[in-house]
Write a protein that holds these residues in place. Structure first.
Motif, PDB file in Angstrom:
ATOM      1  N   PRO A 163      -7.539  13.751  -4.057  1.00 61.03           N
ATOM      2  CA  PRO A 163      -6.669  14.525  -3.167  1.00 61.03           C
ATOM      3  C   PRO A 163      -5.292  13.911  -2.864  1.00 61.03           C
ATOM      4  O   PRO A 163      -4.520  14.518  -2.109  1.00 61.03           O
ATOM      5  CB  PRO A 163      -7.499  14.643  -1.891  1.00 61.03           C
ATOM      6  N   HIS A 164      -4.983  12.740  -3.439  1.00 61.65           N
ATOM      7  CA  HIS A 164      -3.668  12.139  -3.174  1.00 61.65           C
ATOM      8  C   HIS A 164      -3.408  11.052  -4.211  1.00 61.65           C
ATOM      9  O   HIS A 164      -3.983   9.963  -4.151  1.00 61.65           O
ATOM     10  CB  HIS A 164      -3.628  11.566  -1.749  1.00 61.65           C
ATOM     11  N   MET A 165      -2.539  11.362  -5.166  1.00 61.21           N
ATOM     12  CA  MET A 165      -2.103  10.374  -6.156  1.00 61.21           C
ATOM     13  C   MET A 165      -0.663  10.727  -6.544  1.00 61.21           C
ATOM     14  O   MET A 165      -0.124  11.717  -6.071  1.00 61.21           O
ATOM     15  CB  MET A 165      -3.024  10.352  -7.379  1.00 61.21           C
ATOM     16  N   HIS A 166      -0.064   9.877  -7.392  1.00 59.43           N
ATOM     17  CA  HIS A 166       1.344  10.104  -7.755  1.00 59.43           C
ATOM     18  C   HIS A 166       1.530  10.103  -9.267  1.00 59.43           C
ATOM     19  O   HIS A 166       1.322   9.088  -9.916  1.00 59.43           O
ATOM     20  CB  HIS A 166       2.224   9.027  -7.119  1.00 59.43           C
ATOM     21  N   LEU A 167       1.923  11.236  -9.792  1.00 60.84           N
ATOM     22  CA  LEU A 167       2.230  11.328 -11.224  1.00 60.84           C
ATOM     23  C   LEU A 167       3.629  10.814 -11.523  1.00 60.84           C
ATOM     24  O   LEU A 167       3.842  10.043 -12.452  1.00 60.84           O
ATOM     25  CB  LEU A 167       2.194  12.797 -11.678  1.00 60.84           C
TER      26      LEU A 167
ATOM     27  N   SER B 142      -6.884   7.588  -3.900  1.00 61.55           N
ATOM     28  CA  SER B 142      -6.487   6.290  -4.451  1.00 61.55           C
ATOM     29  C   SER B 142      -5.021   5.966  -4.186  1.00 61.55           C
ATOM     30  O   SER B 142      -4.620   4.819  -4.231  1.00 61.55           O
ATOM     31  CB  SER B 142      -6.708   6.279  -5.960  1.00 61.55           C
ATOM     32  N   ASP B 143      -4.199   7.027  -3.986  1.00 56.82           N
ATOM     33  CA  ASP B 143      -2.753   6.839  -3.907  1.00 56.82           C
ATOM     34  C   ASP B 143      -2.214   6.263  -5.222  1.00 56.82           C
ATOM     35  O   ASP B 143      -1.161   5.641  -5.243  1.00 56.82           O
ATOM     36  CB  ASP B 143      -2.374   5.929  -2.736  1.00 56.82           C
ATOM     37  N   TYR B 144      -2.954   6.452  -6.323  1.00 57.99           N
ATOM     38  CA  TYR B 144      -2.555   5.932  -7.624  1.00 57.99           C
ATOM     39  C   TYR B 144      -1.059   6.160  -7.854  1.00 57.99           C
ATOM     40  O   TYR B 144      -0.547   7.214  -7.539  1.00 57.99           O
ATOM     41  CB  TYR B 144      -3.361   6.638  -8.721  1.00 57.99           C
TER      42      TYR B 144
ATOM     43  N   GLU C 213      -2.033  11.534   5.944  1.00 47.97           N
ATOM     44  CA  GLU C 213      -2.303  10.730   4.749  1.00 47.97           C
ATOM     45  C   GLU C 213      -2.483   9.256   5.102  1.00 47.97           C
ATOM     46  O   GLU C 213      -1.657   8.697   5.829  1.00 47.97           O
ATOM     47  CB  GLU C 213      -1.159  10.875   3.745  1.00 47.97           C
ATOM     48  N   HIS C 214      -3.540   8.663   4.591  1.00 47.71           N
ATOM     49  CA  HIS C 214      -3.948   7.270   4.796  1.00 47.71           C
ATOM     50  C   HIS C 214      -4.588   7.115   6.182  1.00 47.71           C
ATOM     51  O   HIS C 214      -5.681   6.654   6.295  1.00 47.71           O
ATOM     52  CB  HIS C 214      -2.805   6.273   4.592  1.00 47.71           C
ATOM     53  N   CYS C 215      -3.852   7.520   7.221  1.00 45.08           N
ATOM     54  CA  CYS C 215      -4.412   7.496   8.585  1.00 45.08           C
ATOM     55  C   CYS C 215      -5.137   6.171   8.789  1.00 45.08           C
ATOM     56  O   CYS C 215      -6.259   6.130   9.293  1.00 45.08           O
ATOM     57  CB  CYS C 215      -5.371   8.693   8.737  1.00 45.08           C
TER      58      CYS C 215
ATOM     59  N   SER D 223       0.799  -1.205   0.000  1.00 46.01           N
ATOM     60  CA  SER D 223       0.000   0.000   0.000  1.00 46.01           C
ATOM     61  C   SER D 223       0.830   1.252   0.000  1.00 46.01           C
ATOM     62  O   SER D 223       1.732   1.454  -0.759  1.00 46.01           O
ATOM     63  CB  SER D 223      -0.897  -0.016   1.198  1.00 46.01           C
ATOM     64  N   ALA D 224       0.602   1.985   0.969  1.00 48.21           N
ATOM     65  CA  ALA D 224       0.871   3.381   1.061  1.00 48.21           C
ATOM     66  C   ALA D 224       2.126   3.991   0.484  1.00 48.21           C
ATOM     67  O   ALA D 224       2.025   4.712  -0.487  1.00 48.21           O
ATOM     68  CB  ALA D 224       0.781   3.724   2.504  1.00 48.21           C
ATOM     69  N   PRO D 225       3.311   3.790   1.038  1.00 47.15           N
ATOM     70  CA  PRO D 225       4.350   4.739   0.720  1.00 47.15           C
ATOM     71  C   PRO D 225       4.788   4.618  -0.722  1.00 47.15           C
ATOM     72  O   PRO D 225       4.226   3.837  -1.456  1.00 47.15           O
ATOM     73  CB  PRO D 225       5.467   4.360   1.650  1.00 47.15           C
ATOM     74  N   HIS D 226       5.762   5.368  -1.066  1.00 46.47           N
ATOM     75  CA  HIS D 226       5.736   5.727  -2.454  1.00 46.47           C
ATOM     76  C   HIS D 226       7.003   5.566  -3.218  1.00 46.47           C
ATOM     77  O   HIS D 226       7.286   4.532  -3.779  1.00 46.47           O
ATOM     78  CB  HIS D 226       5.257   7.148  -2.565  1.00 46.47           C
ATOM     79  N   SER D 227       7.724   6.657  -3.287  1.00 51.66           N
ATOM     80  CA  SER D 227       8.753   6.735  -4.287  1.00 51.66           C
ATOM     81  C   SER D 227       9.840   5.707  -4.055  1.00 51.66           C
ATOM     82  O   SER D 227      10.264   5.470  -2.944  1.00 51.66           O
ATOM     83  CB  SER D 227       9.382   8.100  -4.239  1.00 51.66           C
TER      84      SER D 227
HETATM   85 ZN   LIG Z   1       1.029   8.394  -1.628  1.00 49.12          ZN
END
Ligand SMILES: [Zn+2]
Length: 590
Positions: free
Chosen positions: A121-125, A490-492, A426-428, A6-10
């Protein structure tokens, strides 16, 4: 080891950034995109809604149709007058009659239903565009683990010698009982072609022997700073964790050209528009190419108006000086691309068992995840962002991380609600009513990755956090009861971008895999779920000129096959989008 999803990203920057990595990112950024033109960076302050009396002359356009305004005071309309991209009249046909002249264009929305443009309100390009041309190894496309392996094998069979085979969105948490993609399995796919497959969360990469060889990594190579090369009995398993290690492989994989990146970014935005989105928050800006990412978005928009408006969240670890010297300051930019937030990552992923929990994960007596930083470091990053005037977004999934982050906000803000900065968590994901009460007191609001419940609810309950913590997932009702303004995201590309499905899940809390309701006490009314993807989401991204269709707001809207405000929430995910419009002009059409 634990697996993530899930959540974290880069893959490129996380909570333990090193100067080394920053240097690489900066040089990539300079190589690919020019600095931001100064004309685009003057701060404009808070968004203001234009004074209706200041608008003179006839409307440019009148739209007739079935209009759901999203405004509780007057939820339905049949006509909307638009001038210079703003709504100057909305209501019955006679309400807008006096606003037209012979030059006013008339648009009939036919059998479609007009609704406010949805807000993501929260996605990743940027982290998405990096890998979006890679093979789709997701559980959605590959129902079984063997399907993933077979897809890689099919690709290897047609690859030229030495070509990289790259996969993305692999999610082992959705294949309980199956192995990971180990070096042995990937060597069976190919020994001649290097293979790298990214985990859906981007916290792990799975590689074969050829990839290790090209990256110059052997069994004697120590773990790089900020990363881990997983081993068993001294042998590399093929699993590589966190950005410090993942970057070693990214450095030797083919880089996409500027044209490919630009086309990929616009593709992602079109995907967002195709589900009704007209504005979205890029939630970790600077993670792939540093501050140049903001400039790149402005340049793309200057070449051709983007299909969605972008609000960016600057990566806090790059530091305020780096952002300021690139001309990126709070609320700088324009209506299409605006820099608004300051992003902090406090822990890992819930499904990945790296979210920081009070208690251990199911079947892992030693593991309760871990924080990315201690509370002092968290407070320091928050103060840096808050004092500079940024809205703060702090990623926190586990209950222990949320304990830490709420306390950090209380101390950083000195116990008082900040002046309309609308700080967020975020996510909380695994939070209790007490967390939301403390957040409401200091003006901090949650944004939930609602697909946690739909896509991962079953595995989280049965295999990862157990029924008690799973029942607390994405507690939208508790957040509302405490006085917060929650939103849904979505955190897309962590999960598919489908705001109406997220809203349906907030109402129904049904899991995809077994249709069970995950804690009915947290279900919310339809109206509240729709606010969380429209007006409240606009508020959370500091876009007060959007989110409902009212006089003075922007004419950003979507034309749908049904009106969600008048439909059974069970049907929301089946609603299709005919077109979206920004400033009243077509941004995307089916
Ligand atoms: Zn994210």
């Amino acid at each position: 080891m634990s697996l993530t999803t899930s959540a974290p990203h880069s893959p490129l920057i996380d909570g333990c950034c090193t100067q080394d990595r920053l240097a690489i990112i900066r040089s990539l950024s300079q190589a690919v995109f020019e600095p931001l033109p100064q004309a685009l960076v003057s701060p404009v302050g808070r968004i203001t809604i234009p004074n209706q009396r200041a608008i003179r002359g006839a409307a440019d356009m009148i739209v007739f149709g079935s209009i759901a305004t999203g405004s509780p005071e007057s939820p339905n309309a049949e006509a909307m007058a638009i001038k210079d991209g703003n709504i100057v009249g909305i209501g019955s046909a006679s309400d807008v009659e006096g606003l037209t002249d012979a030059s006013t264009r008339v648009v009939d929305s036919g059998d479609g239903f007009i609704v406010p443009g949805l807000i993501e309100p929260h996605m990743h390009l940027w982290s998405t565009v990096l890998a979006d041309s890679w093979l789709n190894c997701s559980a959605l496309e590959n129902p079984t683990f063997d399907d993933v392996v077979n897809r890689l094998k099919a690709n290897a069979a047609t690859a030229s010698p030495g070509d990289w085979i790259q996969g993305q969105l692999f999610d082992p948490s959705l294949y309980p009982g199956e192995p990971e993609l180990t070096v042995e399995i990937l060597d069976q796919v190919s020994r001649d072609n290097p293979i790298a497959v990214l985990n859906a969360s981007m916290h792990y990469l799975y590689v074969n022997s050829k990839a290790f060889e090209l990256a110059g990594i052997t069994e004697d190579t120590p773990d790089p700073a900020g990363g881990k090369l997983y081993r068993e009995n001294g042998k590399l398993t093929g699993v590589v964790g966190e950005s410090g290690a993942i970057l070693k492989f990214m450095a030797v994989t083919p880089m996409r050209s500027q044209e490919q990146l630009a086309a990929g970014l616009v593709d992602i935005m079109n995907k967002a528009a195709s589900v009704g989105v007209t504005s979205m928050r890029e939630a970790l800006t600077g993670a792939v190419m540093g501050p140049g990412e903001v400039s790149a978005l402005h340049q793309l928009n200057a070449a051709k108006r983007l299909p969605v408006r972008i609000s960016t969240a600057q990566h806090a670890l790059l530091g305020n000086d780096a952002w300021a010297s690139a001309g990126v300051t709070p609320m700088s930019g324009d209506d299409m691309v605006r820099a608004v937030a300051w992003k902090i990552m406090s822990d890992g992923s819930t499904q990945g068992r790296s979210a920081y929990m009070r208690d251990t994960y199911v079947g892992q007596s030693e593991n309760r995840g871990h924080p990315n930083m201690d509370i002092e470091a968290c407070i320091s990053l928050m103060k840096q962002g808050h004092d500079a005037g940024w809205q703060i977004m702090t990623h926190a999934n586990g209950d222990a991380a949320i304990d830490m982050v709420v306390s950090a906000y209380e101390q950083a803000l000195d116990g008082a609600a900040p002046h309309d900065q609308r700080h967020r968590i975020e996510h909380c994901s695994v939070a209790e009513p007490e967390h939301f009460e403390r957040m409401a007191r200091i003006g901090v609001h949650p944004s939930f990755l609602m697909n946690h419940v739909y896509y991962w609810g079953t595995v989280l309950r049965d295999n990862i956090v157990g029924p008690q913590r799973a029942s607390e997932l994405d507690s939208v009702a508790s957040a509302l009861a405490a006085g917060c303004r929650p939103t849904l995201h979505s955190d897309y590309s962590v999960s598919p971008m489908q705001p109406l499905l997220s809203a349906r899940t907030a109402v129904k809390r049904e899991t995809r895999d077994d249709g069970q309701v995950l804690n009915p006490a947290e279900c919310v009314p339809a109206e509240a779920a729709l606010k969380a993807i429209t007006s409240d989401a606009a508020w959370q991204i500091h876009a007060d000129d959007r989110g409902t269709l009212e006089v003075g707001k922007k004419a950003d809207y979507a034309v749908l096959s049904a009106n969600p405000w008048a439909s059974d929430p069970s049907t929301w995910a089946d609603i299709t989008v005919h077109e979206t419009r920004i400033d009243g002009t077509v941004a995307w059409s089916s």
